[in-house]
Design an enzyme around this catalytic site. Structure first.
Site, PDB file in Angstrom:
ATOM      1  N   ARG A 172       0.811  -1.212   0.000  1.00  0.00           N
ATOM      2  CA  ARG A 172       0.000   0.000   0.000  1.00  0.00           C
ATOM      3  C   ARG A 172       0.854   1.276   0.000  1.00  0.00           C
ATOM      4  O   ARG A 172       0.329   2.386  -0.062  1.00  0.00           O
ATOM      5  CB  ARG A 172      -0.944  -0.010   1.216  1.00  0.00           C
ATOM      6  CG  ARG A 172      -0.254   0.059   2.548  1.00  0.00           C
ATOM      7  CD  ARG A 172      -1.128  -0.490   3.672  1.00  0.00           C
ATOM      8  NE  ARG A 172      -2.357   0.233   3.836  1.00  0.00           N
ATOM      9  CZ  ARG A 172      -2.534   1.226   4.696  1.00  0.00           C
ATOM     10  NH1 ARG A 172      -1.534   1.614   5.462  1.00  0.00           N
ATOM     11  NH2 ARG A 172      -3.694   1.825   4.797  1.00  0.00           N
ATOM     12  N   ARG A 176       6.175   7.114  -6.574  1.00  0.00           N
ATOM     13  CA  ARG A 176       5.844   8.039  -7.655  1.00  0.00           C
ATOM     14  C   ARG A 176       7.077   8.467  -8.429  1.00  0.00           C
ATOM     15  O   ARG A 176       8.150   8.635  -7.862  1.00  0.00           O
ATOM     16  CB  ARG A 176       5.179   9.306  -7.102  1.00  0.00           C
ATOM     17  CG  ARG A 176       3.883   9.074  -6.380  1.00  0.00           C
ATOM     18  CD  ARG A 176       3.107  10.377  -6.245  1.00  0.00           C
ATOM     19  NE  ARG A 176       1.973  10.172  -5.353  1.00  0.00           N
ATOM     20  CZ  ARG A 176       1.932  10.561  -4.091  1.00  0.00           C
ATOM     21  NH1 ARG A 176       2.960  11.203  -3.579  1.00  0.00           N
ATOM     22  NH2 ARG A 176       0.880  10.329  -3.354  1.00  0.00           N
ATOM     23  N   ARG A 249       0.134  -5.268  17.628  1.00  0.00           N
ATOM     24  CA  ARG A 249       1.240  -4.416  18.035  1.00  0.00           C
ATOM     25  C   ARG A 249       0.643  -3.265  18.819  1.00  0.00           C
ATOM     26  O   ARG A 249      -0.458  -2.784  18.531  1.00  0.00           O
ATOM     27  CB  ARG A 249       1.999  -3.872  16.812  1.00  0.00           C
ATOM     28  CG  ARG A 249       2.832  -4.909  16.113  1.00  0.00           C
ATOM     29  CD  ARG A 249       3.983  -5.410  16.974  1.00  0.00           C
ATOM     30  NE  ARG A 249       5.080  -4.437  17.039  1.00  0.00           N
ATOM     31  CZ  ARG A 249       6.107  -4.529  17.861  1.00  0.00           C
ATOM     32  NH1 ARG A 249       6.190  -5.529  18.714  1.00  0.00           N
ATOM     33  NH2 ARG A 249       7.072  -3.625  17.831  1.00  0.00           N
ATOM     34  N   ARG A 280       8.798   7.513  15.032  1.00  0.00           N
ATOM     35  CA  ARG A 280       8.571   8.849  14.481  1.00  0.00           C
ATOM     36  C   ARG A 280       8.384   9.873  15.580  1.00  0.00           C
ATOM     37  O   ARG A 280       8.090   9.538  16.731  1.00  0.00           O
ATOM     38  CB  ARG A 280       7.363   8.855  13.542  1.00  0.00           C
ATOM     39  CG  ARG A 280       6.067   8.304  14.125  1.00  0.00           C
ATOM     40  CD  ARG A 280       4.996   8.210  13.044  1.00  0.00           C
ATOM     41  NE  ARG A 280       3.771   7.581  13.520  1.00  0.00           N
ATOM     42  CZ  ARG A 280       2.688   7.399  12.782  1.00  0.00           C
ATOM     43  NH1 ARG A 280       2.687   7.803  11.520  1.00  0.00           N
ATOM     44  NH2 ARG A 280       1.610   6.816  13.270  1.00  0.00           N
ATOM     45  N   GLU A 300       6.906   8.265  19.252  1.00  0.00           N
ATOM     46  CA  GLU A 300       6.070   7.073  19.180  1.00  0.00           C
ATOM     47  C   GLU A 300       6.947   5.823  19.208  1.00  0.00           C
ATOM     48  O   GLU A 300       7.767   5.613  18.318  1.00  0.00           O
ATOM     49  CB  GLU A 300       5.238   7.127  17.893  1.00  0.00           C
ATOM     50  CG  GLU A 300       4.220   6.023  17.764  1.00  0.00           C
ATOM     51  CD  GLU A 300       3.324   6.229  16.557  1.00  0.00           C
ATOM     52  OE1 GLU A 300       2.601   7.251  16.508  1.00  0.00           O
ATOM     53  OE2 GLU A 300       3.340   5.386  15.631  1.00  0.00           O
ATOM     54  N   TYR A 348      -7.256  -3.956   9.913  1.00  0.00           N
ATOM     55  CA  TYR A 348      -6.652  -2.621   9.863  1.00  0.00           C
ATOM     56  C   TYR A 348      -7.539  -1.734   8.996  1.00  0.00           C
ATOM     57  O   TYR A 348      -7.688  -1.965   7.801  1.00  0.00           O
ATOM     58  CB  TYR A 348      -5.235  -2.667   9.295  1.00  0.00           C
ATOM     59  CG  TYR A 348      -4.598  -1.294   9.289  1.00  0.00           C
ATOM     60  CD1 TYR A 348      -3.957  -0.809  10.418  1.00  0.00           C
ATOM     61  CD2 TYR A 348      -4.689  -0.467   8.182  1.00  0.00           C
ATOM     62  CE1 TYR A 348      -3.398   0.453  10.446  1.00  0.00           C
ATOM     63  CE2 TYR A 348      -4.138   0.801   8.195  1.00  0.00           C
ATOM     64  CZ  TYR A 348      -3.500   1.259   9.326  1.00  0.00           C
ATOM     65  OH  TYR A 348      -2.971   2.520   9.352  1.00  0.00           O
ATOM     66  N   ASP A 350      -8.528   2.290   7.805  1.00  0.00           N
ATOM     67  CA  ASP A 350      -8.370   3.733   7.825  1.00  0.00           C
ATOM     68  C   ASP A 350      -9.695   4.334   8.277  1.00  0.00           C
ATOM     69  O   ASP A 350     -10.736   3.673   8.260  1.00  0.00           O
ATOM     70  CB  ASP A 350      -7.993   4.256   6.438  1.00  0.00           C
ATOM     71  CG  ASP A 350      -6.547   3.958   6.076  1.00  0.00           C
ATOM     72  OD1 ASP A 350      -5.708   3.941   6.996  1.00  0.00           O
ATOM     73  OD2 ASP A 350      -6.261   3.738   4.885  1.00  0.00           O
TER      74      ASP A 350
END
Length: 369
Positions: A172, A176, A249, A280, A300, A348, A350
């Site tokens: 995913r 580009r 996780r 991050r 995090e 999972y 979004d």
């Protein structure tokens, strides 16, 4: 006759959307949540005027205009575009992988040369049919990008070697051949003006909500209140772990307020070296173009989930998929319980997918009334 038509366990997006849609039809809903606040993982905590994404950064994005119009009917969204950076040994690289990244790595300006470079690295690796995440990643972007920007971050995030992770996890990730730092390909993107609490408050307006209530500790008593239960908690916990724990996780967050206006100049920087323990750093004010005199950053840290911890990412490997199938067989025998959302479906999602799932379910129910 029971007091409520629906008892909705969990006030995250699935529960809030479900409650809104049923309330709009005149159904009486009670929403409960074991946390002290509503909103699930999209809850924002205000610190010195900054909306801090308490459970990690959430950027709303979708290609579905109906979903976009739906959320905007409850709160205005800003025009935030997610353009994170990656830090590897002190050097910064643009994400997602695009011509800026390739120039930073290889000093190459031509898409044709980039394709040739990646092709050569893929051919050298020799993976015809990738069988794990490492092979899939190298097959997509070559060995340089994999070693510098993927391997360490991914192994930290999942707590497993990349060769032991399924290939679909990396598929995913956008790649580009343009100078475009917008992480998402979706047409619509933004953050609620005033934070995600505004969205949840809008969805739950006029609906009875009780926080600090654990459904599973008071199951018998609470179940008697409503004709139907909408359960958005952990599926295996609902069945008292009959077939064992489904694995996740988890994450640990370290929030810090700083008395100066700008720490890193961007909302998120990923740290891709495995030796750095956090994945991050988030600087929350940039989600809403904040001008506050101070700033809040969050480090995090990924960690293995254990009972009592918050569950974030389902581990959809063969062993967990087998357990999930067993639990879903039990679900079929629950005519008065609706299981929905990330934890109850062990999927999972979004944010736009959670909303779409709730709207699909409520639409199907409407046709039965």
């Amino acid at each position: 006759m029971k007091e409520y038509d629906f008892l909705i366990v969990g006030s995250g997006l699935y529960g809030a959307v479900f409650a809104r849609e049923m309330s709009n039809l005149g159904k009486k809903c009670l929403v409960i949540d074991k946390r002290s606040h509503t909103g699930g993982n999209i809850y924002c905590e205000n610190k010195e005027g900054i909306n801090v994404h308490k459970y990690g950064p959430h950027i709303f994005h979708t290609n579905d205009k109906k979903i976009w119009d739906y959320v905007n009917s409850y709160v205005e969204f800003n025009n935030f575009i997610y353009s994170p950076l990656a830090n590897y040994k002190g050097n910064l690289y643009n994400l997602p992988f695009n011509m800026n990244t390739f120039y930073q790595l290889w000093n190459i300006k031509s898409p044709v040369e980039v394709l040739e470079k990646i092709k050569n690295q893929v051919e050298t690796a020799g993976f015809i049919q990738p069988s794990n995440l490492e092979e899939q990643a190298i097959n997509m972007v070559g060995k340089d990008i994999y070693e510098i920007l993927i391997k360490g971050y991914t192994e930290k995030q999942w707590g497993r070697k990349a060769i032991d992770l399924p290939s679909f996890i990396i598929k995913r990730l956008p790649v580009r051949l343009t100078f475009d730092n917008n992480y998402f390909n979706d047409k619509y993107q933004g953050i609620p003006v005033g934070g995600y609490n505004k969205l949840i408050d809008g969805l739950l307006a006029g609906i009875e909500v009780r926080t600090g209530i654990d459904f599973l500790e008071n199951r018998a008593e609470l179940s008697r209140l409503a004709d139907c239960i909408v359960y958005t908690g952990k599926l295996d916990e609902f069945y008292n772990y009959r077939f064992g724990h489904l694995q996740y996780r988890s994450l640990r967050f370290e929030h810090e307020y700083m008395n100066h206006p700008n720490y890193q100049g961007v909302s998120v920087i990923n740290f891709t070296e495995k030796t750095i323990p956090y994945t991050r750093i988030i600087e929350h004010k940039h989600f809403e173009f904040g001008k506050q005199p101070g700033t809040v950053i969050t480090k995090e840290y990924p960690q293995e989930w254990k009972p009592g911890m918050e569950a974030y990412y389902p581990i959809n490997d063969a062993a967990n998929s087998k357990k999930l199938k067993q639990y879903n067989e039990l679900v079929k025998n629950e005519p008065n319980v609706i299981f929905g959302g990330r934890l109850a479906e062990y999927k999972y999602y979004d944010m736009h997918q959670v909303i779409a799932s709730a709207l699909t379910k409520t639409k199907a129910l409407k046709e039965t009334f």
